[in-house]
Design an enzyme around this catalytic site. Structure first.
Site, PDB file in Angstrom:
ATOM      1  N   LYS A 113       0.829  -1.212   0.000  1.00  0.00           N
ATOM      2  CA  LYS A 113       0.000   0.000   0.000  1.00  0.00           C
ATOM      3  C   LYS A 113       0.858   1.255   0.000  1.00  0.00           C
ATOM      4  O   LYS A 113       0.477   2.270  -0.570  1.00  0.00           O
ATOM      5  CB  LYS A 113      -0.923   0.020   1.227  1.00  0.00           C
ATOM      6  CG  LYS A 113      -2.082  -0.948   1.148  1.00  0.00           C
ATOM      7  CD  LYS A 113      -3.084  -0.642   2.249  1.00  0.00           C
ATOM      8  CE  LYS A 113      -4.212  -1.643   2.301  1.00  0.00           C
ATOM      9  NZ  LYS A 113      -5.128  -1.415   3.421  1.00  0.00           N
ATOM     10  N   LYS A 200      -5.512 -10.829  -6.470  1.00  0.00           N
ATOM     11  CA  LYS A 200      -6.731 -11.068  -5.692  1.00  0.00           C
ATOM     12  C   LYS A 200      -7.780 -10.003  -6.005  1.00  0.00           C
ATOM     13  O   LYS A 200      -7.428  -8.877  -6.379  1.00  0.00           O
ATOM     14  CB  LYS A 200      -6.427 -11.136  -4.188  1.00  0.00           C
ATOM     15  CG  LYS A 200      -6.112  -9.830  -3.548  1.00  0.00           C
ATOM     16  CD  LYS A 200      -6.174  -9.904  -2.026  1.00  0.00           C
ATOM     17  CE  LYS A 200      -6.050  -8.483  -1.506  1.00  0.00           C
ATOM     18  NZ  LYS A 200      -6.275  -8.260  -0.132  1.00  0.00           N
ATOM     19  N   LYS A 203     -10.919  -4.197  -3.384  1.00  0.00           N
ATOM     20  CA  LYS A 203     -11.704  -2.959  -3.477  1.00  0.00           C
ATOM     21  C   LYS A 203     -10.908  -1.861  -4.153  1.00  0.00           C
ATOM     22  O   LYS A 203     -11.468  -0.925  -4.703  1.00  0.00           O
ATOM     23  CB  LYS A 203     -12.059  -2.471  -2.076  1.00  0.00           C
ATOM     24  CG  LYS A 203     -13.059  -3.305  -1.337  1.00  0.00           C
ATOM     25  CD  LYS A 203     -13.190  -2.713   0.075  1.00  0.00           C
ATOM     26  CE  LYS A 203     -13.934  -3.625   1.009  1.00  0.00           C
ATOM     27  NZ  LYS A 203     -13.521  -3.446   2.397  1.00  0.00           N
TER      28      LYS A 203
HETATM   29  P1  AMP Z   1     -10.822  -5.638   3.268  1.00  0.00           P
HETATM   30  O1  AMP Z   1     -11.514  -5.552   1.945  1.00  0.00           O
HETATM   31  O2  AMP Z   1      -9.347  -5.496   3.116  1.00  0.00           O
HETATM   32  O3  AMP Z   1     -11.416  -4.770   4.330  1.00  0.00           O
HETATM   33  O4  AMP Z   1     -11.026  -7.154   3.751  1.00  0.00           O
HETATM   34  C1  AMP Z   1     -12.076  -7.592   4.572  1.00  0.00           C
HETATM   35  C2  AMP Z   1     -12.071  -9.092   4.728  1.00  0.00           C
HETATM   36  O5  AMP Z   1     -12.285  -9.715   3.462  1.00  0.00           O
HETATM   37  C3  AMP Z   1     -10.773  -9.691   5.270  1.00  0.00           C
HETATM   38  O6  AMP Z   1     -11.047 -10.783   6.112  1.00  0.00           O
HETATM   39  C4  AMP Z   1     -10.069 -10.136   4.027  1.00  0.00           C
HETATM   40  O7  AMP Z   1      -9.159 -11.183   4.275  1.00  0.00           O
HETATM   41  C5  AMP Z   1     -11.229 -10.603   3.172  1.00  0.00           C
HETATM   42  N1  AMP Z   1     -10.909 -10.485   1.742  1.00  0.00           N
HETATM   43  C6  AMP Z   1     -10.618  -9.340   1.070  1.00  0.00           C
HETATM   44  N2  AMP Z   1     -10.371  -9.596  -0.234  1.00  0.00           N
HETATM   45  C7  AMP Z   1     -10.521 -10.944  -0.389  1.00  0.00           C
HETATM   46  C8  AMP Z   1     -10.419 -11.839  -1.520  1.00  0.00           C
HETATM   47  N3  AMP Z   1     -10.125 -11.401  -2.733  1.00  0.00           N
HETATM   48  N4  AMP Z   1     -10.643 -13.154  -1.297  1.00  0.00           N
HETATM   49  C9  AMP Z   1     -10.957 -13.616  -0.070  1.00  0.00           C
HETATM   50  N5  AMP Z   1     -11.064 -12.834   1.033  1.00  0.00           N
HETATM   51  C10 AMP Z   1     -10.853 -11.515   0.876  1.00  0.00           C
END
Ligand code: AMP
Ligand code: TRP
Length: 339
Positions: A113, A200, A203
């Site tokens: 990041k 992956k 967002k």
């Molecule tokens: P975040 O979008 O970074 O706030 O992630 C929130 C939750 O979603 C966390 O537990 C991440 O590990 C999970 N997560 C985010 N992106 C992925 C993805 N592409 N595949 C699986 N889990 C994800």
């Protein structure tokens, strides 16, 4: 012995996507049945990179509504907003003071990041994993269900609790903080981008076609899947390292259709992309439909949502404050009226 505790959270940055649902929230929904479950919207994490203040509060509320729409039941778990409980920031400070800087500089997500932020990397971005450790340790969480990408942050939380707090300030028989265990359920733990099967789903990907959000309408889902990257091979298969897109889209289909990997492997082994994509589209639209309906209902009259979040805050705050106090005493801070 009481039920085991679970804590997790998602940032309110932009719309939640299939990765957030399948890698994280879907697992919380099962866990709440037989665990004492706390889930928060981690808005303090969302401001570690530049953000738009006119959108944050609305996105925070929307994220909480999506938790419920995905099946989190306020009768069975506590749902709250991180920034409404001051103990998160307070514990973060206490943990900051015992966490070595070089542990933080090793964090992969920080490295990734911070490259994007150029000269504007905030101390908050570096400190992000310590705040996350505070979120978890405040609730004496036994289990933390997250996607694969959070593994390193969980290890850090364990090291802080064990090596920097318990072994320095506690005694062997009375640990001060509970050392949490990550819960990474393989199925769905890493949903990949639709436009590049080695990245992956995220967002922050500037290409919106790379992800399906939980609120995408059916025609947009159709369009995104139609444009999703494929390959030249005939017949679809899991686990071929040269075919990351096939593995990802089949995995999504296996989960979203409820058919499971074995059935899907069999059904799709002689299938071309042109036949497969409409099936995946249909399964995705059907899986998201109940979530979207429930979400719309919740956002129409927000009174109930605010009531749920107030309740969640009260339940969570009691636990958080008691852990914070335990740590303040262990570190030797003078408490009010303490002799
Ligand atoms: P975040 O979008 O970074 O706030 O992630 C929130 C939750 O979603 C966390 O537990 C991440 O590990 C999970 N997560 C985010 N992106 C992925 C993805 N592409 N595949 C699986 N889990 C994800
Ligand atoms: N860092 C997590 C993510 O991006 C979000 C998060 C913050 C979290 N605090 C947490 C997850 C505590 C689990 C437990 O996904």
């Amino acid at each position: 012995m009481g039920r085991k505790r679970v804590l997790s959270g998602v940032q309110p940055t932009g719309a939640l996507h299939l990765g957030n649902w399948l890698g994280a929230i879907r697992n919380w929904v099962k866990l709440q049945e037989d665990h004492e479950t706390f889930v928060c919207v981690v808005d303090l994490h969302a401001i570690t990179v530049p953000h738009d203040p006119s959108l944050l509060a609305e996105n925070t509320l929307k994220t909480a509504a999506l938790y419920i729409a995905c099946g989190m039941n306020p009768q069975q778990c506590s749902i709250f907003i991180q920034s409404q409980i001051a103990a998160h920031s307070e514990l973060c400070w206490l943990l900051n003071c015992v966490t070595p800087l070089n542990w933080m500089e090793r964090m992969i997500q920080f490295k990734e990041k911070s490259v994007k932020q150029g000269d504007n990397v905030s101390i908050g971005l570096l400190d992000y994993p310590v705040l996350m450790a505070a979120d978890i340790l405040l609730y004496d969480a036994d289990l933390v269900p997250v996607g694969e990408d959070q593994k390193q942050h969980l290890e850090l939380a364990r090291d802080i609790a064990q090596q920097r707090i318990n072994s320095r300030f506690g005694s062997e028989s009375i640990p001060i903080l509970k050392v949490p265990t990550p819960l990474i359920i393989k199925e769905g733990a890493k949903v990949m981008s639709l436009t590049e099967g080695n990245n992956k789903m995220s967002k922050s990907d500037p290409n919106e076609n790379s992800r399906i959000t939980l609120l995408d309408p059916p025609d947009l889902i159709k369009k995104k899947i139609k444009r999703a990257k494929t390959d030249q091979h005939f017949g679809l298969e899991f686990d071929n390292p040269n075919r990351p897109e096939a593995d990802n889209l089949l995995s999504l289909y296996a989960i979203l259709s409820g058919m499971g990997r074995e059935n899907v492997a069999r059904e799709c082994s002689q299938m071309g992309w042109g036949t497969f994509k409409p099936l995946l589209t249909e399964a995705t639209i059907s899986a998201l439909e109940p979530i979207q309906n429930k979400y719309k209902e919740l956002m129409k009259d927000r009174t109930e949502l605010h009531y749920i979040l107030d309740n969640g805050k009260n339940q969570a705050e009691e636990v958080a404050n008691s852990t914070l106090k335990r740590l303040q005493l262990a570190l030797g801070l003078l408490r009010k009226n303490q002799n």
